[in-house]
Write a protein that holds these residues in place. Sequence first.
Motif, short mmCIF file in Angstrom:
data_model
loop_
_atom_site.label_atom_id
_atom_site.label_comp_id
_atom_site.label_asym_id
_atom_site.label_seq_id
_atom_site.Cartn_x
_atom_site.Cartn_y
_atom_site.Cartn_z
N ASN A 54 17.03 25.90 -12.96
CA ASN A 54 16.73 26.24 -14.35
C ASN A 54 16.32 27.70 -14.56
OD1 ASN A 54 17.31 23.63 -15.08
ND2 ASN A 54 15.19 22.95 -15.02
N LEU A 55 17.02 28.58 -13.89
CA LEU A 55 16.80 30.00 -14.17
C LEU A 55 17.37 30.31 -15.55
CD1 LEU A 55 17.74 31.57 -10.73
CD2 LEU A 55 15.46 31.22 -11.69
N PHE A 56 16.89 31.39 -16.15
CA PHE A 56 17.42 31.78 -17.45
C PHE A 56 18.69 32.61 -17.22
CE2 PHE A 56 12.67 31.68 -18.23
CZ PHE A 56 12.69 30.37 -18.69
N GLY A 108 17.00 21.57 -19.18
CA GLY A 108 16.24 22.27 -18.14
C GLY A 108 15.71 23.62 -18.59
N GLN A 109 16.43 24.26 -19.53
CA GLN A 109 15.98 25.55 -20.03
C GLN A 109 14.66 25.40 -20.81
OE1 GLN A 109 17.66 28.82 -19.74
NE2 GLN A 109 18.38 27.60 -18.02
N TYR A 110 14.57 24.33 -21.59
CA TYR A 110 13.33 24.07 -22.32
C TYR A 110 12.19 23.77 -21.34
CZ TYR A 110 16.08 23.47 -26.61
OH TYR A 110 16.92 23.66 -27.68
N THR A 121 10.08 30.07 -26.79
CA THR A 121 11.21 29.43 -26.12
C THR A 121 12.48 29.60 -26.94
OG1 THR A 121 9.70 27.77 -25.22
CG2 THR A 121 12.04 27.25 -25.16
N MET A 122 12.35 29.38 -28.24
CA MET A 122 13.51 29.53 -29.12
C MET A 122 13.99 30.98 -29.13
SD MET A 122 14.95 27.11 -30.53
CE MET A 122 14.83 25.38 -30.39
N SER A 123 13.08 31.91 -29.39
CA SER A 123 13.50 33.29 -29.61
C SER A 123 13.94 34.00 -28.33
CB SER A 123 12.40 34.08 -30.32
OG SER A 123 11.26 34.14 -29.50
N LYS A 124 13.33 33.65 -27.20
CA LYS A 124 13.65 34.38 -25.97
C LYS A 124 14.67 33.66 -25.09
CE LYS A 124 10.27 37.42 -26.51
NZ LYS A 124 10.49 38.84 -26.73
N ILE A 125 14.70 32.34 -25.17
CA ILE A 125 15.51 31.59 -24.21
C ILE A 125 16.70 30.88 -24.89
CG2 ILE A 125 15.49 29.81 -22.40
CD1 ILE A 125 13.64 32.21 -21.83
N ILE A 126 16.41 30.10 -25.90
CA ILE A 126 17.46 29.23 -26.44
C ILE A 126 18.42 29.99 -27.38
CG2 ILE A 126 17.92 27.08 -27.66
CD1 ILE A 126 16.45 26.71 -24.98
N LEU A 127 17.86 30.66 -28.39
CA LEU A 127 18.74 31.31 -29.37
C LEU A 127 19.65 32.39 -28.76
CD1 LEU A 127 16.47 31.42 -32.56
CD2 LEU A 127 18.17 29.72 -31.90
#
Lengths: 255, 213
Positions: free
Chosen positions: A99-101, B113-115, B128-134
Amino acid sequence: MYMLQALDIYKRFHRTEVLRGISLRVEKGEVIAIIGPSGSGKSTFLRCLNRLETVDRGMIEIEGEVMVRNGPDGKALYSDERDIARLRRKMGMVFQDFNLFPHKSVLENLMLAPVIVQKTDAVLAEKTARALLDKVGLSHKADQYPYQLSGGQQQRVAIARALAMNPDIMCFDEPTSALDPELTGEVLKVMKDLALEHMTMIVVTHEIGFAREVANRVIFMDEGVIVEQGKAEDVLLRPQHERTRAFLSKVLMAR
Amino acid sequence: MQYLASLLPTMLEGTVITVELFALTLVMSLPLGVIMAIARISRFKPLNLLMQFYVWLFRGTPLLLQLLFIYYGLGIVGIRLERFTAAVLAFVLNYSAYLAEIYRSGIQSIDRGQYEAADVLGLTYFQTMSKIILPQMFKRVLPPISNEVINLVKDTALIYAIGESELLRVAKTAAVRDFSFTPFIVAALFYLVMNGGIQQFFKWLEAKYDYYR
């Protein structure tokens, strides 16, 4: 004081009871390996410890502070969000699938949480991140992206990322299960080094060899209960229970 | 040639209106769609249901009808909007609904898994939304978004129904007046040039985001 204490944890998914009264006390510097067949509830238990899953009943304390306990109605009552967030930050987590970014470089993966969650100064965070990459043997990969790395390297980055938050306890959820056999060694080596530095570790694993060599204590779980636990050599070499024996012979036969 | 030159000034004026509507719609509906998408997947049921209703309403009726309703329909109950304002309003409401659905599918395609990774690192929902998901979502939705943007260029022609002098209306006026085919061909070329540019832009954008997988 225990680093972590979990008492009588119950958890069900729909109609299946996945955890049926699990208790665990972890001392500082202990390395605990949790083994057991798939579906035994071992990953779920680990995920309950840092509230990736919520428990239905039971008590969890981290470094003496309550995260969840039974309320007056006998059901789990969680502490308030702020306290939980603070307690969870004491625990690092390593997942089976890393689960790395993917959109962040290796270095950015390590710096992200320290900078935005802990408000660490970026220069300092980068220094720490580079030191950790060095520790897992990947300083030369700092500017690459996760997809450019092998599975073993990605998992080592994931371990470094968790360490960047400076946790007191490291949890590993089957850290080598998604890896090709020839890549598990490098990940286990990093974990072993951590154990030698007296990091408190809880490792859900299928690696019996690792459990025997590194763990102070091995816990065998099946069908939501702890069947047997004790010193690694006792549980693994002289199992007392039939179920443990059956499981071990199956796992060891497979190699 | 001389005729072409005589057409250009009015057609360019029409193009300005077309481009203005296009740009205003995008500037507002691109971010609005993100907010709507997040509302749409919210666990807060009323918000979720409201968004479902909204999307159903604006995807389920023709944009032309929405345009007529906002300009003429609202006029009947005493809300008089400028032609252009009514057009922008209808377009933003309509395009936000489509974009929200594209964003939603993008957000939901991101691995759980990203969340979880963000969660155990202590990121808040907003972080999480602004840096990872969006950021990952935007990369995935670029192809469907480019489709919508190209559609938008062509849809601007609809405002000719409420009497706004955009590119196609100007062309039609000239064609009828001069009994000539040429204005239509010029208009077609204008649309093609705009969409050619947009295609190139998205090609560039996709290449720019190709640095990770």
